[in-house]
Design a protein around this motif. Structure first.
Motif, short mmCIF file in Angstrom:
data_model
loop_
_atom_site.label_atom_id
_atom_site.label_comp_id
_atom_site.label_asym_id
_atom_site.label_seq_id
_atom_site.Cartn_x
_atom_site.Cartn_y
_atom_site.Cartn_z
N GLY A 208 0.79 -1.23 0.00
CA GLY A 208 0.00 0.00 0.00
C GLY A 208 0.82 1.27 0.00
N LYS A 209 2.13 1.15 0.24
CA LYS A 209 3.01 2.32 0.29
C LYS A 209 3.29 2.83 -1.12
N HIS A 210 3.22 4.16 -1.31
CA HIS A 210 3.58 4.77 -2.59
C HIS A 210 5.09 4.97 -2.64
N VAL A 211 5.70 4.59 -3.74
CA VAL A 211 7.15 4.68 -3.89
C VAL A 211 7.48 5.22 -5.27
N LEU A 212 8.77 5.46 -5.49
CA LEU A 212 9.30 5.84 -6.80
C LEU A 212 10.19 4.68 -7.24
N ALA A 213 9.93 4.13 -8.42
CA ALA A 213 10.65 2.92 -8.83
C ALA A 213 11.00 2.96 -10.31
N VAL A 214 12.08 2.25 -10.65
CA VAL A 214 12.50 2.15 -12.04
C VAL A 214 11.57 1.16 -12.76
N TYR A 215 10.95 1.64 -13.84
CA TYR A 215 10.07 0.77 -14.61
C TYR A 215 10.92 -0.31 -15.28
N PRO A 216 10.49 -1.57 -15.26
CA PRO A 216 11.31 -2.66 -15.81
C PRO A 216 11.79 -2.40 -17.24
N GLU A 217 13.07 -2.72 -17.48
CA GLU A 217 13.73 -2.62 -18.78
C GLU A 217 13.84 -1.18 -19.28
N THR A 218 13.79 -0.21 -18.34
CA THR A 218 14.00 1.20 -18.68
C THR A 218 14.95 1.81 -17.65
N THR A 220 13.93 4.91 -16.38
CA THR A 220 13.04 5.97 -15.93
C THR A 220 12.27 5.51 -14.70
N LEU A 221 12.10 6.44 -13.74
CA LEU A 221 11.36 6.12 -12.52
C LEU A 221 9.97 6.73 -12.57
N TYR A 222 9.01 5.96 -12.05
CA TYR A 222 7.62 6.40 -11.99
C TYR A 222 7.05 6.09 -10.62
N LYS A 223 5.96 6.76 -10.30
CA LYS A 223 5.25 6.48 -9.05
C LYS A 223 4.60 5.11 -9.15
N ALA A 224 4.69 4.35 -8.06
CA ALA A 224 4.11 3.02 -8.02
C ALA A 224 3.59 2.73 -6.61
N THR A 225 2.77 1.70 -6.50
CA THR A 225 2.23 1.27 -5.21
C THR A 225 2.72 -0.13 -4.90
N VAL A 226 3.19 -0.34 -3.69
CA VAL A 226 3.67 -1.65 -3.28
C VAL A 226 2.48 -2.60 -3.10
N VAL A 227 2.51 -3.69 -3.85
CA VAL A 227 1.48 -4.73 -3.72
C VAL A 227 1.95 -5.81 -2.76
N GLN A 228 3.23 -6.15 -2.89
CA GLN A 228 3.80 -7.18 -2.03
C GLN A 228 5.20 -6.76 -1.61
N ALA A 229 5.45 -6.76 -0.30
CA ALA A 229 6.76 -6.38 0.22
C ALA A 229 7.82 -7.36 -0.27
#
Length: 271
Positions: A208-218, A220-229
């Motif tokens: 449920g935590k909002h994070v900034l993460a590198v989109y796979p195979e790129t 670039t970082l985008y906003k994402a939500t943690v589904v599974q720790a």
């Protein structure tokens, strides 16, 4: 500078000092435990001994304090960047100077650094040690009219100007981009990644935590939500990226822990 602005800066500075002092206390306790275990390692085999549990708790506290320090430092740097426009005043002084201005300016910068809190000086030292490391960087995009977050490599950190020079090693397929590009960015535009070889530096983001993460195979970082720790076996997060819909739903994507960082404060304001 308004009174609320000053109050916010002072509050965050005091919080940094508090966190730093607490970290020093925890470190002393950890060192005591290390010495105890080195001198009498057999103690852990005794019934009722909690040395290892105590050591684990201390390391957990140290990690949480370190993460809080990064968060407060980022907030403080953002406050300072908002109040001190980069370049404008300094360029104006250089134009009207009488030849002695550069020396005066340097002396002032040096004294400013000496007045920083121990936590802030430690943060500056950490940034200086990032040379050659990949980090997440908020990079201005002139054509797009907005800022975006990319994976870049740190080339140099200037303690005087407090700017970080970075290299975008993979700027994209645009032939007019001229290949790799360099940028000079304020400290608040940089977020270090956890070290791939040091799991203790990894963040533990809950579902449920909002994070900034590198989109796979790129890169670039985008906003994402943690589904599974992240799990210890894989050390990957299961994330859902914003605006990543496929057939009306958000696909769940695996992202390594060393490519996930806290969502910066005010992220929505500049995207």
């Amino acid at each position: 500078m308004s009174t609320p602005d000053i109050a916010g800066i002072l509050e965050n500075s005091e919080e940094l000092d508090r966190l730093r002092k607490k970290q020093e206390e925890i470190l002393m306790e950890i060192n005591k435990m290390h010495k105890k275990l080195q001198s009498t390692p057999e103690v852990v085999e005794k019934s009722g001994d909690n040395s290892l549990s105590r050591l684990k708790m201390l390391y957990t506290q140290a990690k949480e304090l370190s993460e809080n320090e990064v968060t407060i430092s980022t907030q403080l740097l953002g406050q300072l960047d908002a109040l001190i426009p980069s370049g404008t005043s300094g360029q104006h002084r250089r134009k009207i100077g009488d030849g002695t201005e550069p020396k005066k300016k340097r002396m002032k910068a040096d004294s400013d650094v000496s007045r920083l809190s121990p936590s802030m000086r430690n943060h500056l030292d950490n940034l200086a040690n990032l040379k050659g490391e990949q980090v997440a960087a908020r990079v201005p995009q002139e054509d797009a009219g907005k800022d975006e977050w990319f994976v870049v490599k740190v080339i140099h950190f200037d303690k005087e100007t407090r700017e970080i020079e970075v290299l975008d090693e993979e700027p994209g397929d645009d032939e007019e981009s001229g290949g790799q590009r360099k940028y000079k960015l304020p400290m608040s535009h940089i977020i270090p990644f956890p070290k791939r070889t040091d799991l203790s530096s990894a963040h533990d983001f809950p579902p449920g935590k909002h994070v900034l993460a590198v989109y796979p195979e790129t890169t670039t970082l985008y906003k994402a939500t943690v589904v599974q720790a992240r799990k210890r076996k894989t050390d990957d997060y299961v994330l859902e990226f914003d605006d990543d819909e496929e057939d009306g739903s958000l696909p769940q994507r695996l992202v390594p822990f060393h490519r996930v960082v806290p969502l910066p404060e005010g992220y929505r304001q500049y995207l």
